[in-house]
Design a protein around this motif. Structure first.
Motif, PDB file in Angstrom:
ATOM      1  N   ALA A 403       6.914   9.683  -2.399  1.00 30.30           N
ATOM      2  CA  ALA A 403       7.847   8.644  -1.954  1.00 30.30           C
ATOM      3  C   ALA A 403       8.689   9.135  -0.784  1.00 30.30           C
ATOM      4  CB  ALA A 403       8.742   8.217  -3.120  1.00 30.30           C
ATOM      5  N   ARG A 404       9.093  10.416  -0.795  1.00 30.31           N
ATOM      6  CA  ARG A 404       9.879  10.953   0.314  1.00 30.31           C
ATOM      7  C   ARG A 404       9.059  10.997   1.608  1.00 30.31           C
ATOM      8  NH1 ARG A 404      13.463  16.123  -1.454  1.00 30.31           N
ATOM      9  NH2 ARG A 404      11.419  17.120  -1.342  1.00 30.31           N
ATOM     10  N   LEU A 405       7.762  11.288   1.501  1.00 27.02           N
ATOM     11  CA  LEU A 405       6.903  11.279   2.686  1.00 27.02           C
ATOM     12  C   LEU A 405       6.800   9.885   3.284  1.00 27.02           C
ATOM     13  CD1 LEU A 405       4.043  13.616   1.381  1.00 27.02           C
ATOM     14  CD2 LEU A 405       5.699  14.158   3.181  1.00 27.02           C
ATOM     15  N   ILE A 406       6.673   8.879   2.428  1.00 28.72           N
ATOM     16  CA  ILE A 406       6.604   7.494   2.907  1.00 28.72           C
ATOM     17  C   ILE A 406       7.907   7.093   3.590  1.00 28.72           C
ATOM     18  CG2 ILE A 406       6.363   5.087   2.184  1.00 28.72           C
ATOM     19  CD1 ILE A 406       4.544   6.069  -0.058  1.00 28.72           C
ATOM     20  N   LEU A 407       9.031   7.457   2.963  1.00 25.06           N
ATOM     21  CA  LEU A 407      10.331   7.130   3.541  1.00 25.06           C
ATOM     22  C   LEU A 407      10.560   7.861   4.858  1.00 25.06           C
ATOM     23  CD1 LEU A 407      12.480   7.202   0.270  1.00 25.06           C
ATOM     24  CD2 LEU A 407      12.005   5.191   1.690  1.00 25.06           C
ATOM     25  N   ALA A 408      10.035   9.074   4.968  1.00 22.71           N
ATOM     26  CA  ALA A 408      10.189   9.820   6.223  1.00 22.71           C
ATOM     27  C   ALA A 408       9.487   9.103   7.367  1.00 22.71           C
ATOM     28  CB  ALA A 408       9.635  11.231   6.060  1.00 22.71           C
ATOM     29  N   ASP A 409       8.314   8.506   7.100  1.00 19.48           N
ATOM     30  CA  ASP A 409       7.636   7.724   8.135  1.00 19.48           C
ATOM     31  C   ASP A 409       8.426   6.482   8.524  1.00 19.48           C
ATOM     32  OD1 ASP A 409       5.553   9.494   8.259  1.00 19.48           O
ATOM     33  OD2 ASP A 409       4.251   8.385   6.882  1.00 19.48           O
ATOM     34  N   MET A 410       9.281   6.003   7.624  1.00 18.77           N
ATOM     35  CA  MET A 410      10.110   4.831   7.901  1.00 18.77           C
ATOM     36  C   MET A 410      11.502   5.222   8.391  1.00 18.77           C
ATOM     37  SD  MET A 410       9.002   2.845   4.366  1.00 18.77           S
ATOM     38  CE  MET A 410      10.003   1.399   4.648  1.00 18.77           C
ATOM     39  N   ASN A 411      11.708   6.552   8.624  1.00 15.96           N
ATOM     40  CA  ASN A 411      13.004   7.078   9.075  1.00 15.96           C
ATOM     41  C   ASN A 411      14.107   6.771   8.059  1.00 15.96           C
ATOM     42  OD1 ASN A 411      11.982   8.116  11.545  1.00 15.96           O
ATOM     43  ND2 ASN A 411      12.085   6.044  12.431  1.00 15.96           N
ATOM     44  N   LYS A 412      13.773   6.952   6.785  1.00 16.96           N
ATOM     45  CA  LYS A 412      14.745   6.723   5.713  1.00 16.96           C
ATOM     46  C   LYS A 412      14.780   7.933   4.799  1.00 16.96           C
ATOM     47  CE  LYS A 412      14.214   1.684   5.583  1.00 16.96           C
ATOM     48  NZ  LYS A 412      13.891   0.513   4.730  1.00 16.96           N
ATOM     49  N   PHE A 541      -1.127  -7.637  -6.769  1.00 21.23           N
ATOM     50  CA  PHE A 541      -1.310  -6.862  -5.537  1.00 21.23           C
ATOM     51  C   PHE A 541      -1.360  -7.780  -4.314  1.00 21.23           C
ATOM     52  CE2 PHE A 541      -3.882  -4.673  -2.357  1.00 21.23           C
ATOM     53  CZ  PHE A 541      -3.217  -3.459  -2.271  1.00 21.23           C
ATOM     54  N   ASP A 542      -2.003  -8.935  -4.437  1.00 24.50           N
ATOM     55  CA  ASP A 542      -2.052  -9.884  -3.319  1.00 24.50           C
ATOM     56  C   ASP A 542      -0.660 -10.381  -2.957  1.00 24.50           C
ATOM     57  OD1 ASP A 542      -4.767  -9.633  -3.107  1.00 24.50           O
ATOM     58  OD2 ASP A 542      -5.221 -11.435  -4.276  1.00 24.50           O
ATOM     59  N   VAL A 543       0.167 -10.639  -3.975  1.00 22.96           N
ATOM     60  CA  VAL A 543       1.533 -11.107  -3.723  1.00 22.96           C
ATOM     61  C   VAL A 543       2.339 -10.031  -3.001  1.00 22.96           C
ATOM     62  CG1 VAL A 543       3.692 -11.799  -4.831  1.00 22.96           C
ATOM     63  CG2 VAL A 543       1.526 -12.723  -5.654  1.00 22.96           C
ATOM     64  N   LEU A 544       2.232  -8.788  -3.459  1.00 26.28           N
ATOM     65  CA  LEU A 544       2.965  -7.696  -2.828  1.00 26.28           C
ATOM     66  C   LEU A 544       2.491  -7.461  -1.394  1.00 26.28           C
ATOM     67  CD1 LEU A 544       2.997  -5.164  -5.823  1.00 26.28           C
ATOM     68  CD2 LEU A 544       4.883  -6.606  -5.050  1.00 26.28           C
ATOM     69  N   ARG A 545       1.190  -7.579  -1.179  1.00 24.24           N
ATOM     70  CA  ARG A 545       0.653  -7.370   0.167  1.00 24.24           C
ATOM     71  C   ARG A 545       1.178  -8.418   1.137  1.00 24.24           C
ATOM     72  NH1 ARG A 545      -3.462  -9.901   2.379  1.00 24.24           N
ATOM     73  NH2 ARG A 545      -4.118 -10.721   0.351  1.00 24.24           N
ATOM     74  N   LYS A 546       1.197  -9.675   0.703  1.00 21.89           N
ATOM     75  CA  LYS A 546       1.680 -10.739   1.576  1.00 21.89           C
ATOM     76  C   LYS A 546       3.167 -10.600   1.878  1.00 21.89           C
ATOM     77  CE  LYS A 546      -1.830 -14.019  -0.009  1.00 21.89           C
ATOM     78  NZ  LYS A 546      -2.090 -15.280  -0.757  1.00 21.89           N
ATOM     79  N   ALA A 547       3.908  -9.956   0.971  1.00 19.86           N
ATOM     80  CA  ALA A 547       5.338  -9.734   1.196  1.00 19.86           C
ATOM     81  C   ALA A 547       5.620  -8.432   1.937  1.00 19.86           C
ATOM     82  CB  ALA A 547       6.072  -9.729  -0.143  1.00 19.86           C
ATOM     83  N   ASN A 548       4.555  -7.733   2.394  1.00 19.38           N
ATOM     84  CA  ASN A 548       4.683  -6.485   3.158  1.00 19.38           C
ATOM     85  C   ASN A 548       5.390  -5.387   2.374  1.00 19.38           C
ATOM     86  OD1 ASN A 548       3.321  -7.289   5.542  1.00 19.38           O
ATOM     87  ND2 ASN A 548       5.172  -8.375   6.224  1.00 19.38           N
ATOM     88  N   ILE A 549       5.177  -5.370   1.058  1.00 15.92           N
ATOM     89  CA  ILE A 549       5.690  -4.270   0.245  1.00 15.92           C
ATOM     90  C   ILE A 549       4.651  -3.154   0.248  1.00 15.92           C
ATOM     91  CG2 ILE A 549       6.304  -3.542  -2.090  1.00 15.92           C
ATOM     92  CD1 ILE A 549       7.548  -6.233  -2.534  1.00 15.92           C
ATOM     93  N   LEU A 550       5.043  -1.967   0.659  1.00 16.84           N
ATOM     94  CA  LEU A 550       4.109  -0.856   0.772  1.00 16.84           C
ATOM     95  C   LEU A 550       3.750  -0.343  -0.626  1.00 16.84           C
ATOM     96  CD1 LEU A 550       4.250   1.889   3.440  1.00 16.84           C
ATOM     97  CD2 LEU A 550       3.638   2.478   1.101  1.00 16.84           C
ATOM     98  N   VAL A 551       2.453  -0.204  -0.881  1.00 14.19           N
ATOM     99  CA  VAL A 551       1.959   0.244  -2.180  1.00 14.19           C
ATOM    100  C   VAL A 551       1.278   1.589  -2.006  1.00 14.19           C
ATOM    101  CG1 VAL A 551       0.420  -0.260  -4.101  1.00 14.19           C
ATOM    102  CG2 VAL A 551       1.659  -2.119  -2.981  1.00 14.19           C
ATOM    103  N   ALA A 552       1.725   2.587  -2.775  1.00 11.86           N
ATOM    104  CA  ALA A 552       1.077   3.895  -2.805  1.00 11.86           C
ATOM    105  C   ALA A 552       0.194   3.949  -4.042  1.00 11.86           C
ATOM    106  CB  ALA A 552       2.117   5.010  -2.855  1.00 11.86           C
ATOM    107  N   PRO A 553      -1.141   4.041  -3.879  1.00 11.99           N
ATOM    108  CA  PRO A 553      -2.038   3.962  -5.039  1.00 11.99           C
ATOM    109  C   PRO A 553      -1.975   5.209  -5.903  1.00 11.99           C
ATOM    110  CG  PRO A 553      -3.292   4.449  -3.068  1.00 11.99           C
ATOM    111  CD  PRO A 553      -1.878   4.204  -2.620  1.00 11.99           C
TER     112      PRO A 553
END
Length: 637
Positions: A403-412, A541-553
């Motif tokens: 999660a920290r790696l993902i946030l680092a790419d988002m500058n958070k 998953f389709d609902v989350l994708r359409k809402a642009n929520i990032l999913v880490a599998p």
């Protein structure tokens, strides 16, 4: 027979006298073919009625048996001709269909008559198929009846019909509920990818969890199959497990009563190395879940730095409410059969839902006794006989590092973010522990009856109290006794609470479509689906994708546990005493490598880095390519 000949002569004379009606007279023994359609010269044929012609009394019973009723169809022009009804010439043989429906269908209830492409055919009501020999009219002479009987017997003896009949009868057994699970199937752009998924649906139509897992991977691999059609055959081979074991597990409870459970172990692929995968003890366990766990574990292990195969398994045994001795007896009986297929170079199990250090200890003890040697090679148990205590921490800590790696790419940063967690097992507790040590605010955990909310966030003292509650197998509601400001919501899920990151750590498909909508409304930005493998339904998953929520599998975010577990098995690492700092540094480096490889694979096949599906597609593509190269090199095995 003279009376019969006289009647036929009379009918022919009547035909010659009447030009408005024509009649076809068939000799005794002549066959009538149901396959012949109605004549073009008589458009009213389909609406005509069936009329029987009464026969004269015969002096001999044998003559009366030989003289069958003639089925004639016509519009009767006058009262004087009511005793003699004529059939127009031409192809008018389908009039026997109604008679067939009424009489033969009662005798052969598995068969029915229907029109297929303008032709009347006899179908099997079980498998909905018709055969060439089934098109004969059973209302012909004795020869055609014998032919029809032979065709029926041939069909009933066919393997297709027997299997269909067995499944039909099994579903109608009284007292056994028929559980129907719907399969959500997405449309595929590539024809070859669709054919792969269709073959899985035909072969295993009732394995819903396995089909869902395969469908997600096939969707991710569409651009790979476009570039290289050779991978289609590799994917077909990969989707069939190398070995699937189902066995009986008898055990005796403390009252002396005997119980029988079912054990599973699916060794999905050893293309990259010996199998590694968890054992799950839960009442919902079945072959579909075992295959789904083995398939996901195969892809997860393919992403790790080590060369490992994948497996999954467990039992429908429920350890909740069982005594220590009952759990020990069950684990020993379970290992009595499974040990034949285990070994450091073949398959080694690890912990999953319902299987912790206690269960792994009992399993390893029985394996050591039966195998006759001490290998210390099961992953996850206590340090005093094998492995290290870092194994279970690695998965939970790895989720937070990912999660920290993902946030680092988002500058958070993770510090100060509200996090919701489902589940209250080992992984959930380690996620909670690492989150507040990194400055985040974990506010929920859950069990099968509801979820616990602490708006102030959990800390080390509260975590210690939660662990005591779980060890004593008490309800999370007991947490309110020492923390009155907290709340427990019965029969609910935590996804409606305001949060920034969600960590589902309970079970597969725990987030459905309404839960996904609740997550969107709660302000969630990232979902780390690793504590529980495949926690989202396809609709969610389709609902989350359409809402642009990032999913880490799960296969990418939880690969840290796989890597550390394999390090435990190496002789060099067992001789080392890792400090917590060294352990975390090594785990963070592993998670960083997996994160970078997944994003690189996604970008190479047209999925942008900022896409919410980048990690999902990238992880599936990277894992598949590693497996595909090994399968190609090893040939058709």
């Amino acid at each position: 027979m003279n009376s019969t000949i006289d009647e036929i002569t009379l009918l022919r004379q009547s035909q010659a006298r009447s030009t408005s009606h024509r009649m076809v007279v068939r000799g005794i023994g002549e066959e009538i073919d149901l396959e012949t359609g109605p004549g073009d010269d008589d458009p009213s044929f389909s609406s005509t009625t069936l009329v029987g012609v009464p026969t004269q009394e015969s002096s001999a019973p044998q003559e009366q048996e030989d003289h069958k009723q003639l089925l004639l169809a016509s519009q009767v022009p006058s009262q004087g001709q009511q005793q003699l009804v004529k059939v127009p010439q031409g192809k008018r043989k389908k009039k026997v269909v109604k008679k067939w429906r009424e009489e033969w269908a009662d005798t052969y209830k598995w068969a029915y008559v229907d029109v297929h492409e303008g032709t009347t055919r006899i179908f099997c009501s079980v498998c909905r198929e018709y055969g060439r020999k089934h098109r004969r009219n059973p209302y012909g002479n004795e020869g055609s009846r014998n032919m029809q009987m032979s065709a029926l017997e041939e069909h009933n003896n066919s393997l297709l019909h027997k299997e269909a009949l067995r499944l039909q009868m099994a579903s109608k057994d009284k007292g056994l509920p028929v559980i129907e699970k719907s399969v959500y199937v997405k449309a595929l752009m590539l024809k070859s990818a669709s054919s792969v998924l269709e073959s899985v649906l035909r072969r295993d139509p009732h394995e819903v969890e396995f089909i869902q897992s395969v469908q997600e991977v096939v969707h991710s691999l569409e651009p790979v199959l476009v570039k290289n059609s050779q991978y289609v055959h590799i994917l077909e081979r990969l989707l069939e497990p190398e070995r699937a074991l189902i066995f009986r597990v008898p055990w005796v409870d403390d009252r002396g009563e005997t119980h029988v459970n079912r054990g599973f172990r699916v060794q999905f692929s050893q293309a990259l190395g010996p199998c590694r995968g968890g054992l799950r003890f839960h009442p919902s366990m079945n072959l579909s879940i075992a295959k789904f766990l083995g398939f996901e574990q195969t892809l997860r292990n393919a992403l790790s730095p080590f060369k490992l195969g994948g497996a999954g398994g467990g039992s429908d045994f429920d350890p909740m409410g069982k005594s220590e001795t009952e759990i020990m007896r069950f684990c020993q009986s379970f290992m009595d059969e499974l040990y034949k297929y285990l070994g450091p170079d073949e398959d080694l199990p690890s912990e999953d839902m319902g299987v912790g250090p206690r269960e792994m200890g009992y399993l390893f003890g029985q394996y050591r006794r039966l195998a006759g040697h001490f290998q210390g090679s099961f992953t996850g148990p206590r340090i005093f006989w094998s492995g290290s205590t870092l194994r279970t921490e690695a998965t939970g800590y790895g989720l937070v590092f990912f999660a920290r790696l993902i946030l680092a790419d988002m500058n958070k940063e993770l510090k100060g973010l509200r996090c919701v967690i489902s589940g209250a097992g080992k992984i959930a507790m380690h996620v909670l522990e690492k989150l507040f040590s990194c400055g985040a605010i974990p506010i929920t955990i859950s069990d099968s009856k509801g979820y616990l909310l602490d708006e102030d966030g959990f800390d080390f003292v509260k975590l210690s109290f939660l662990r005591d509650i779980k060890v004593q197998q008490k309800s999370l509601r007991d947490y309110l006794k020492s923390n009155p400001r907290a709340k427990y919501f019965e029969g609910a899920k935590p996804w409606s609470e305001q949060c920034d990151i969600a960590f589902p750590c309970a079970s597969q498909n725990e987030i459905d479509q309404p839960d996904a909508v609740a997550l969107i409304n709660s302000g969630c930005q990232i979902l780390i689906e690793a504590g529980s493998t495949m926690p989202c339904t396809p609709q969610a998953f389709d609902v989350l994708r359409k809402a642009n929520i990032l999913v880490a599998p799960a296969k990418t975010a939880s690969a840290g546990g796989v890597a550390v577990g394999e390090l435990e098995l190496s002789h060099e690492c067992n001789l080392m005493q890792w400090s917590p700092e060294d352990f975390e540094a090594k785990l963070q480096e592993m998670m960083k490598q997996i994160h970078e490889k997944s994003l690189k694979a996604a970008s190479e096949y047209g999925c942008m880095k900022d896409s919410p599906e980048a990690l999902v597609h990238g992880g599936n593509i990277c894992a598949f390519l590693n497996l595909a190269h090994a399968l190609i090199d090893q040939g058709c095995v």
